[in-house]
Design an enzyme around this catalytic site. Structure first.
Site, short mmCIF file in Angstrom:
data_model
loop_
_atom_site.label_atom_id
_atom_site.label_comp_id
_atom_site.label_asym_id
_atom_site.label_seq_id
_atom_site.Cartn_x
_atom_site.Cartn_y
_atom_site.Cartn_z
N ASP A 176 0.85 -1.31 0.30
CA ASP A 176 -0.14 0.12 -0.31
C ASP A 176 1.20 1.60 0.06
O ASP A 176 0.68 2.46 0.51
CB ASP A 176 -0.84 -0.16 1.32
N GLU B 296 -10.83 0.05 -3.41
CA GLU B 296 -10.03 0.23 -2.47
C GLU B 296 -9.02 1.45 -2.94
O GLU B 296 -8.53 1.48 -4.47
CB GLU B 296 -9.97 -1.17 -1.13
#
Length: 466
Positions: free
Chosen positions: A18, A207
């Site tokens: 991420d 997401e």
């Protein structure tokens, strides 16, 4: 650069998915989640940061732990901290936006320096002062992204893979502008990409939104719902009008070089990342799967080209990543820098969730690189891209262990490549052993694709051109 850069760009024992790349001063910082090797869930470790000087993206420095799970007041059970983002505020301080697992609240920590230490600051609030995400009718908050647009700050959040999460409705990705305190919304959230706007086959929002302004355009990067990589939309304003533009990167090379879901070039999993501009060049940061699980992810990065109209062509995965060009075809390279890793074919298809995988011996740690490729069997393909050959005579050596009998066929391309050598393998022990064969003379930029034909299974630790 002081040394060569590889993918993954951080040491092999580090599991930072991420990744949000941010340039502050003369350094590029990567803020991300922190997986635990061998863990049974996402993001089990505390937040750490890594940075590199903007003139040498091979020279990464560990900045240490910047924020611990127990610092969040609602994380008494030390719940995982999901994907963060960091921005410099108008007051000169640095604000870290994050969410605790299943909280549906975006929290903020603050520091006087990019690499911390950060201290808990508060939770994002409605204009009336109520913490957003504490009522059932609030949208589900997840994976924040923050934008500084000329002194105005916009916060992006949301989830689109399921209809509900943690008791809240998932609406896709939404945005609101923040007041000067960096916590309070100026108005209600505005949905940018509805959850059902794009179907499974049209790269819907999953997401992990990431936002950047480049020139006059706003680039919203996000992982698509079919797990085929990072895609992006653009708009001429930060709070609406985003138009889908295409895929930028897939760690499985889906959408490029003829790869699709059932012919993925690397084990499939989720994605999350963002764009960084460093010395006039642009890079996409992403992550890959290791250890035959989705809970041990590692950061990878590639240079991208952005045209004046905002078009970004999809880039393939490489082993050289931030190196600025191919690696020299001499010396020893670790096997874990493989950018392609394909299982054997079953009914003409390569199953994207099984087969050989990258792993390490021992427990989760912050030192001791020893990653390798495990469980190579008949039909496995391991690819490394790219190397610069100078036409001299050389031998290709591989270091392996296991119990197998067969031949490694080495080609300079994945499909219709020239056969560079054949290496006979017969490891029959748990210790690493070397096998080698002469390489055909070749010159120029080439890949190395290792295809095994034989019986048994083995691990690959490294290869070298001598």
């Amino acid at each position: 650069m002081k040394k060569f850069a590889f993918n993954p760009y951080l040491p092999s024992y580090e599991y930072i998915p991420d990744g949000e790349p941010r340039v502050f001063g003369e350094r590029l910082y990567v803020f991300g989640s922190h997986d635990k090797f061998g863990g049974n869930d996402f993001c089990l470790n505390d937040y750490v940061a890594w940075s590199a000087p903007i003139d040498d993206l091979s020279d990464w420095r560990f900045e240490g732990v910047i924020y611990r799970k127990e610092q969040d007041p609602r994380s008494g059970e030390k719940l995982p901290l999901f994907a963060p983002d960091v921005i410099r505020g108008s007051d000169g301080r640095y604000y870290l936006y994050y969410s605790v697992k299943d909280s549906s609240v975006i929290s903020v920590a603050v520091s006087n320096a990019p690499a911390g230490k950060y201290e808990y600051y508060g939770d994002v609030k409605t204009p009336e002062g109520r913490v957003y995400g504490t009522r059932p009718d609030d949208h589900y908050e997840f994976d924040p992204a923050i934008l500084n647009d000329g002194g105005r700050y916009y916060l992006y959040s949301g989830f689109g893979f399921t209809a509900k999460a943690a008791g809240h409705r998932c609406v896709g990705v939404f945005v609101r502008e923040l007041k000067a305190d960096m916590l309070t919304s100026k108005g209600e959230p505005k949905i940018l990409i509805p959850r059902k706007k794009f179907s499974f086959f049209r790269n819907g929002f999953f997401e992990g939104a990431s936002i950047r302004k480049i020139g006059s355009l706003y680039f919203l990067v996000y992982p698509c719902s079919n797990m085929s990589g990072l895609v992006y939309c653009t708009s001429d304003r930060p709070d609406g009008g985003f138009r889908y533009r295409g895929r930028i990167h897939s760690t499985s090379d889906i959408g490029i070089n003829g790869h699709r879901f059932l012919s993925a070039a690397y084990p499939i999993g989720n994605n999350h990342g963002g764009i960084a501009e460093v010395n006039g060049k642009y890079y996409i940061f992403d992550h890959r799967m290791t250890n035959n699980t989705m809970f041990s992810r590692q950061g990878v990065a590639e240079e991208i080209q952005i045209s004046d109209d905002g078009t970004i062509g999809q880039v393939e995965c490489t082993s050289c990543g931030l190196n600025g060009g191919p690696l020299p075809a001499k010396g020893e390279y670790p096997a874990y820098i493989a950018c392609n890793l394909m299982s054997r074919r079953v009914l003409g298809m390569r199953v994207p969730f099984r087969g050989a995988y990258i792993t390490q011996d021992g427990e989760d740690r912050e030192c001791g690189p020893d990653q390798y490729i495990s469980q190579i069997e008949n039909g496995t393909v391991v690819g490394f891209k790219y190397f610069l050959f100078d036409g001299t005579e050389s031998r290709l050596c591989v270091q392996v262990r296991g119990f197998a009998q067969g031949t490694l066929l080495v080609y300079d391309r994945e499909r219709k490549g020239a056969l560079l050598t054949k290496i006979d393998l017969h490891p029959d022990q748990s210790e690493w052993a070397e096998f080698s064969a002469p390489l055909c003379k070749t010159k120029g930029k080439r890949a190395l694709f290792f295809k095994f034909r034989g019986k048994g299974k083995f691990d690959m630790n490294s290869f070298s051109v001598r």
